[in-house]
Design an enzyme around this catalytic site. Structure first.
Site, PDB file in Angstrom:
ATOM      1  N   CYS A   2      14.040   0.769  10.175  1.00  0.00           N
ATOM      2  CA  CYS A   2      15.241   0.269   9.621  1.00  0.00           C
ATOM      3  C   CYS A   2      15.825  -0.758  10.448  1.00  0.00           C
ATOM      4  O   CYS A   2      15.295  -1.209  11.550  1.00  0.00           O
ATOM      5  CB  CYS A   2      16.230   1.694   9.759  1.00  0.00           C
ATOM      6  SG  CYS A   2      15.598   3.023   9.117  1.00  0.00           S
ATOM      7  N   ARG A  27      13.448  -5.279   7.144  1.00  0.00           N
ATOM      8  CA  ARG A  27      13.221  -4.003   7.900  1.00  0.00           C
ATOM      9  C   ARG A  27      13.440  -2.561   6.996  1.00  0.00           C
ATOM     10  O   ARG A  27      12.942  -1.534   7.129  1.00  0.00           O
ATOM     11  CB  ARG A  27      13.564  -3.765   9.140  1.00  0.00           C
ATOM     12  CG  ARG A  27      13.486  -4.874  10.221  1.00  0.00           C
ATOM     13  CD  ARG A  27      14.095  -4.701  11.591  1.00  0.00           C
ATOM     14  NE  ARG A  27      13.885  -3.406  12.246  1.00  0.00           N
ATOM     15  CZ  ARG A  27      12.961  -3.337  12.986  1.00  0.00           C
ATOM     16  NH1 ARG A  27      11.990  -4.550  12.973  1.00  0.00           N
ATOM     17  NH2 ARG A  27      12.465  -2.199  13.520  1.00  0.00           N
ATOM     18  N   TRP A  75      15.259   2.479   5.664  1.00  0.00           N
ATOM     19  CA  TRP A  75      14.044   2.688   5.048  1.00  0.00           C
ATOM     20  C   TRP A  75      13.754   4.175   5.126  1.00  0.00           C
ATOM     21  O   TRP A  75      13.286   4.577   6.196  1.00  0.00           O
ATOM     22  CB  TRP A  75      13.042   1.851   5.917  1.00  0.00           C
ATOM     23  CG  TRP A  75      11.556   2.130   4.924  1.00  0.00           C
ATOM     24  CD1 TRP A  75      10.504   2.871   5.246  1.00  0.00           C
ATOM     25  CD2 TRP A  75      11.190   1.239   3.867  1.00  0.00           C
ATOM     26  NE1 TRP A  75       9.697   2.508   4.390  1.00  0.00           N
ATOM     27  CE2 TRP A  75       9.792   1.741   3.564  1.00  0.00           C
ATOM     28  CE3 TRP A  75      11.765   0.452   2.937  1.00  0.00           C
ATOM     29  CZ2 TRP A  75       9.145   1.269   2.386  1.00  0.00           C
ATOM     30  CZ3 TRP A  75      11.124  -0.183   1.800  1.00  0.00           C
ATOM     31  CH2 TRP A  75       9.825   0.489   1.585  1.00  0.00           C
ATOM     32  N   ASN A 101      17.134   4.374  13.803  1.00  0.00           N
ATOM     33  CA  ASN A 101      15.732   4.177  13.453  1.00  0.00           C
ATOM     34  C   ASN A 101      14.795   4.954  14.138  1.00  0.00           C
ATOM     35  O   ASN A 101      14.789   5.163  15.014  1.00  0.00           O
ATOM     36  CB  ASN A 101      15.539   2.622  13.757  1.00  0.00           C
ATOM     37  CG  ASN A 101      14.391   2.039  13.330  1.00  0.00           C
ATOM     38  OD1 ASN A 101      13.777   2.573  12.408  1.00  0.00           O
ATOM     39  ND2 ASN A 101      13.528   1.284  13.763  1.00  0.00           N
ATOM     40  N   GLY A 102      13.953   5.516  13.289  1.00  0.00           N
ATOM     41  CA  GLY A 102      12.966   6.243  13.968  1.00  0.00           C
ATOM     42  C   GLY A 102      12.770   7.608  13.083  1.00  0.00           C
ATOM     43  O   GLY A 102      13.175   7.971  12.249  1.00  0.00           O
ATOM     44  N   GLU A 485     -12.622  -2.422   0.784  1.00  0.00           N
ATOM     45  CA  GLU A 485     -11.248  -3.144   1.150  1.00  0.00           C
ATOM     46  C   GLU A 485     -11.461  -4.346   1.951  1.00  0.00           C
ATOM     47  O   GLU A 485     -10.594  -5.251   1.584  1.00  0.00           O
ATOM     48  CB  GLU A 485     -10.606  -1.983   2.145  1.00  0.00           C
ATOM     49  CG  GLU A 485      -9.401  -2.409   2.727  1.00  0.00           C
ATOM     50  CD  GLU A 485      -8.275  -2.759   1.893  1.00  0.00           C
ATOM     51  OE1 GLU A 485      -8.381  -2.577   0.615  1.00  0.00           O
ATOM     52  OE2 GLU A 485      -7.071  -3.236   2.381  1.00  0.00           O
ATOM     53  N   LYS A 489      -9.440  -7.848   0.501  1.00  0.00           N
ATOM     54  CA  LYS A 489      -8.684  -8.452   1.271  1.00  0.00           C
ATOM     55  C   LYS A 489      -8.960 -10.128   1.132  1.00  0.00           C
ATOM     56  O   LYS A 489      -8.333 -11.094   0.941  1.00  0.00           O
ATOM     57  CB  LYS A 489      -8.607  -8.228   2.853  1.00  0.00           C
ATOM     58  CG  LYS A 489      -7.904  -7.068   2.971  1.00  0.00           C
ATOM     59  CD  LYS A 489      -6.577  -6.971   3.006  1.00  0.00           C
ATOM     60  CE  LYS A 489      -5.714  -6.312   1.949  1.00  0.00           C
ATOM     61  NZ  LYS A 489      -5.826  -5.193   0.789  1.00  0.00           N
ATOM     62  N   GLU A 492      -8.176 -11.437  -2.337  1.00  0.00           N
ATOM     63  CA  GLU A 492      -6.691 -11.538  -2.694  1.00  0.00           C
ATOM     64  C   GLU A 492      -5.983 -12.703  -1.956  1.00  0.00           C
ATOM     65  O   GLU A 492      -5.372 -13.403  -2.561  1.00  0.00           O
ATOM     66  CB  GLU A 492      -6.072 -10.235  -1.916  1.00  0.00           C
ATOM     67  CG  GLU A 492      -5.847  -9.074  -2.811  1.00  0.00           C
ATOM     68  CD  GLU A 492      -5.057  -7.902  -2.234  1.00  0.00           C
ATOM     69  OE1 GLU A 492      -5.321  -7.263  -1.026  1.00  0.00           O
ATOM     70  OE2 GLU A 492      -4.265  -7.665  -2.953  1.00  0.00           O
ATOM     71  N   HIS A 508     -31.093  -2.060  -5.237  1.00  0.00           N
ATOM     72  CA  HIS A 508     -31.232  -1.725  -6.822  1.00  0.00           C
ATOM     73  C   HIS A 508     -30.572  -3.004  -7.571  1.00  0.00           C
ATOM     74  O   HIS A 508     -30.180  -2.818  -8.601  1.00  0.00           O
ATOM     75  CB  HIS A 508     -30.331  -0.532  -6.986  1.00  0.00           C
ATOM     76  CG  HIS A 508     -30.896   0.823  -6.412  1.00  0.00           C
ATOM     77  ND1 HIS A 508     -32.272   1.260  -6.713  1.00  0.00           N
ATOM     78  CD2 HIS A 508     -30.647   1.474  -5.322  1.00  0.00           C
ATOM     79  CE1 HIS A 508     -32.815   2.155  -5.889  1.00  0.00           C
ATOM     80  NE2 HIS A 508     -31.487   2.344  -5.103  1.00  0.00           N
ATOM     81  N   LYS A 610       3.625  -7.714  -5.404  1.00  0.00           N
ATOM     82  CA  LYS A 610       3.376  -6.686  -4.493  1.00  0.00           C
ATOM     83  C   LYS A 610       3.365  -5.578  -5.076  1.00  0.00           C
ATOM     84  O   LYS A 610       2.969  -4.551  -4.759  1.00  0.00           O
ATOM     85  CB  LYS A 610       4.470  -6.618  -3.378  1.00  0.00           C
ATOM     86  CG  LYS A 610       4.403  -5.616  -2.278  1.00  0.00           C
ATOM     87  CD  LYS A 610       3.566  -5.657  -1.523  1.00  0.00           C
ATOM     88  CE  LYS A 610       3.113  -4.360  -0.522  1.00  0.00           C
ATOM     89  NZ  LYS A 610       1.829  -4.539   0.063  1.00  0.00           N
TER      90      LYS A 610
HETATM   91  C1  AGP Z   1      -3.603  -4.343  -1.958  1.00  0.00           C
HETATM   92  O1  AGP Z   1      -3.720  -5.397  -1.133  1.00  0.00           O
HETATM   93  C2  AGP Z   1      -3.234  -4.982  -3.217  1.00  0.00           C
HETATM   94  N1  AGP Z   1      -1.646  -5.325  -2.748  1.00  0.00           N
HETATM   95  C3  AGP Z   1      -3.195  -3.902  -4.357  1.00  0.00           C
HETATM   96  O2  AGP Z   1      -4.566  -3.545  -4.601  1.00  0.00           O
HETATM   97  C4  AGP Z   1      -2.435  -2.608  -4.253  1.00  0.00           C
HETATM   98  O3  AGP Z   1      -3.091  -1.810  -3.392  1.00  0.00           O
HETATM   99  C5  AGP Z   1      -2.339  -1.967  -5.659  1.00  0.00           C
HETATM  100  O4  AGP Z   1      -1.662  -2.586  -6.615  1.00  0.00           O
HETATM  101  C6  AGP Z   1      -1.753  -0.488  -5.676  1.00  0.00           C
HETATM  102  O5  AGP Z   1      -0.129  -0.712  -5.248  1.00  0.00           O
HETATM  103  P1  AGP Z   1       0.546   0.560  -4.670  1.00  0.00           P
HETATM  104  O6  AGP Z   1      -0.084   0.988  -3.285  1.00  0.00           O
HETATM  105  O7  AGP Z   1       1.852   0.074  -4.431  1.00  0.00           O
HETATM  106  O8  AGP Z   1       0.455   1.653  -5.932  1.00  0.00           O
END
Ligand code: AGP
Length: 615
Positions: A2, A27, A75, A101-102, A485, A489, A492, A508, A610
């Site tokens: 927060c 925050r 938050w 905060n915490g 993952e 990254k 992305e 395979h 996001k």
């Molecule tokens: C991950 O780096 C991406 N931003 C994307 O794959 C994300 O994880 C996915 O859209 C799911 O989002 P959420 O966790 O908010 O549901």
């Protein structure tokens, strides 16, 4: 996580506090509030939603002029983002206002003690417990700073507390443990903030508060003591050179990089308050009765993107600990495949934002089939938790970088907690077996920190590989979702072709992609799983024999990989199932650095959002 602001001085407290809250909105922004003292009375205004809602409230109901004030952007961790749960919280007598905060781990027992004394609570928050404890002491004549020291000594967990007393208009008092607080030192005025962004427009001279320290600020003095009241010795004044934009990122170049480095704290906060001294796992809002959980005969995890990869990690852990079959589904595919769901199915959704449309539609489908739904989410009060039967909140704090990092690690931790909780409820694990895993989980923040401290090797590697066009990532068992993952990254934010594979699958078909010098990251399982370990060694040899540049992520002391590795990235020894918490971090750092060197916008990469709120 927060935002907190405190002020004492000649300026309008409202102006200073509100402008500080705006700087700290990153925050946390599900509610905001302010309290000021004037003429022996405290006045407070607080509203759920963004600070603009608070602005409207202040316009409709102005505060009296004041030079003493505290403020908060929330938050939510305990209690949804409502007006009553917003900070500041006032003591019952109205004499003390507090922001926090915490996470106060022992708030429930303290609240019970206060309610037994006749205190009536106005919110569901852990924070109000501290406000009432403080108010009770001050009402009995204890000066605010002494009261703060006593209350801080009774609290367990992580906290930054900032309070004012209506009968002491020249002072603001604060305390901290495992949660940030800095003092802004001005001329005839002083400030408090969660970080320097709160007051940088007024002063660049700051003092960072140490663990279990209490600070009193007046216009001309800053007094710092330990909890026993003795003058603090290790006081660290410093001058802030950052500009305002850098301050919001804590001095980092990107929110993503800042969030990568916040992971030790985020993991620690996600573990806080979930494991009692008696060895009982308690999850915040699992509103499904234990007897219903004992009847579950199948688990289906549903998520998207990085959250889906966290679900893949969860599958290994949950099946190993509970022996319940666990499927993991891409949310956008789930409801179109006519899944076999019934009241004996537990659907687990994982979502950082809690607003992902594909995931939301999947759980609506599951509920229509009368399945129970548990949400793992980082955003208190979001749509997905609201539409689920139960929730396990991650406590990563707001994640601003589009590429999820601390969101992923805390999702994995929450999945471990869920698996252990189910094993506890169903009697599949003895208490000491659960304790052993929880003990190791409690060491993970420091192990993640060590990986971060040794990250320079990965940053240098990113510079060396910045012009490569294609990257492969290999892993087995939980190393496979880590590979996925790591590849995501890189896609992305560096816009590179990158693919993750199960290491055993390479032969395979995908091994045809291997050509001279192609960078191949390999997540090597801990040696505790020798079969897995030896097979991955063979996979490294396969790609190396075809000219690949092998970049191997491996635990301390494992030198078997050395003859086949061009680059060795070490991480602390951990159990196989917990390896994602340390093996993912170098891959996050690599992608962030490579994208930075390519000049990309790491926080807001092209084509991405996001939270994907459309199907
Ligand atoms: C991950 O780096 C991406 N931003 C994307 O794959 C994300 O994880 C996915 O859209 C799911 O989002 P959420 O966790 O908010 O549901």
């Amino acid at each position: 996580m927060c935002g907190i602001v405190g002020y004492i001085g000649p300026r309008s407290a409202q102006d200073v506090v509100i402008s500080g809250l705006r700087r700290l909105e990153y925050r946390g922004y599900d509610s905001a509030g302010i309290a000021v003292g004037s003429d022996g009375t405290l006045s407070a205004r607080k509203k759920s939603g963004k600070i603009t809602h608070l602005d409207e409230e202040l316009a409709a109901r102005p505060l009296p002029a004041s030079h003493q004030g505290i403020g908060h952007t929330r938050w939510a961790t305990h209690g949804g983002p409502t007006d009553s749960n917003a900070h500041p919280h006032l003591s019952q007598s109205g004499r003390v206002a507090l922001v926090h905060n915490g996470i106060i781990e022992n708030f429930a027992e303290l609240r019970a003690e206060l309610e037994a004394d006749g205190v009536r609570f106005a919110s569901e928050t852990d924070t109000e417990t501290a406000a009432q404890l403080l108010g009770r002491l001050v009402d009995e004549g204890t000066p605010l700073a002494a009261a703060m020291r006593q209350v801080a000594g009774r609290l367990e967990g992580a906290f930054t507390l900032v309070a004012i007393d209506s009968d002491d208009p020249d002072r603001v008092v604060a305390a901290r443990r495992n949660s940030p607080l800095v003092v802004g030192v001005g001329e005839g005025e002083n400030f408090l903030g969660s970080d320097v962004a709160a007051f940088l427009e007024y002063t660049r001279d700051a003092i960072e508060l140490g663990q279990d320290q209490v600070v009193e600020i007046t216009r001309d003095d800053v007094t710092i003591t330990d909890l026993d009241g003795s003058t603090a010795t290790a006081v660290k004044p410093y001058h802030v050179d950052w500009d305002i934009a850098a301050a919001e990122k804590g001095g980092f170049d990107w929110f993503m990089r800042k969030e990568i480095y916040e992971q030790p704290r985020a993991v620690a906060d996600t573990l806080l308050g979930r494991y009692s001294a008696s060895g009982e796992l308690t999850l915040d809002e699992v509103r499904i009765r234990p007897e219903e959980l004992r009847r579950i005969d199948k688990i289906v995890i549903v998520a998207c993107g990085t959250a889906f990869y966290a679900g893949l990690v969860a599958k290994y852990a949950i099946e190993h600990w509970t022996r319940i079959p666990c499927e993991v589904e891409i949310a956008s595919e789930f409801r179109y495949r006519d899944p076999i769901i019934d009241p004996m199915t537990l659907v687990v959704t994982i979502s950082q934002s809690g607003e992902t449309a594909d995931t939301l539609m999947a759980i609506r489908h599951a509920r229509e089939q009368h399945a129970k739904v548990i949400a793992i989410c980082n955003t208190n009060g979001a749509t997905i938790p609201r539409e689920s039967d139960a929730v396990i909140y991650t406590h990563a704090g707001p994640e601003r970088g589009v590429a999820s990092t601390k969101g992923f690690l805390t999702q994995v931790v929450a999945c471990y907690l869920l698996g252990l909780y189910l094993a506890q409820v169903r009697g599949m694990k003895y208490r000491e077996e659960i304790a052993a895993v929880m003990d190791e989980l409690s060491t993970m923040p420091e192990k993640i920190q060590r990986v971060l401290d040794e990250g320079q090797q990965v940053l240098d590697l990113a510079g060396e590989l910045r012009d490569e066009h294609s990257f492969l990532f290999l892993g087995r068992h939980v190393g496979y979702p880590v590979s996925l993952e790591g590849a995501l990254k890189l896609k992305e934010i560096a816009y590179k072709h990158a693919e993750g594979f199960p290491a055993g699958e390479l032969k395979h078909g995908p091994i045809a992609l291997v050509e001279k010098d192609i960078p191949v990251f390999v997540v090597v399982p801990p040696r505790g799983r020798d079969q897995l370990h030896d097979k991955v060694i063979s996979n490294i040899q396969e790609v190396r024999a075809r000219g690949a540049r092998t970049i191997v992520l491996v635990e301390d002391g494992d030198d078997e990989v050395l003859p086949y590795s061009d680059v060795v990235i070490r991480h602390p020894r951990v159990s196989t199932l917990l390896q994602p918490l340390v093996a993912t971090v170098p891959l996050q750092l690599f992608a962030c650095e490579l994208a930075t060197r390519l000049g990309h916008d790491v926080d807001q990469p092209r084509n991405l959002a996001k939270s994907v709120t459309v199907e």
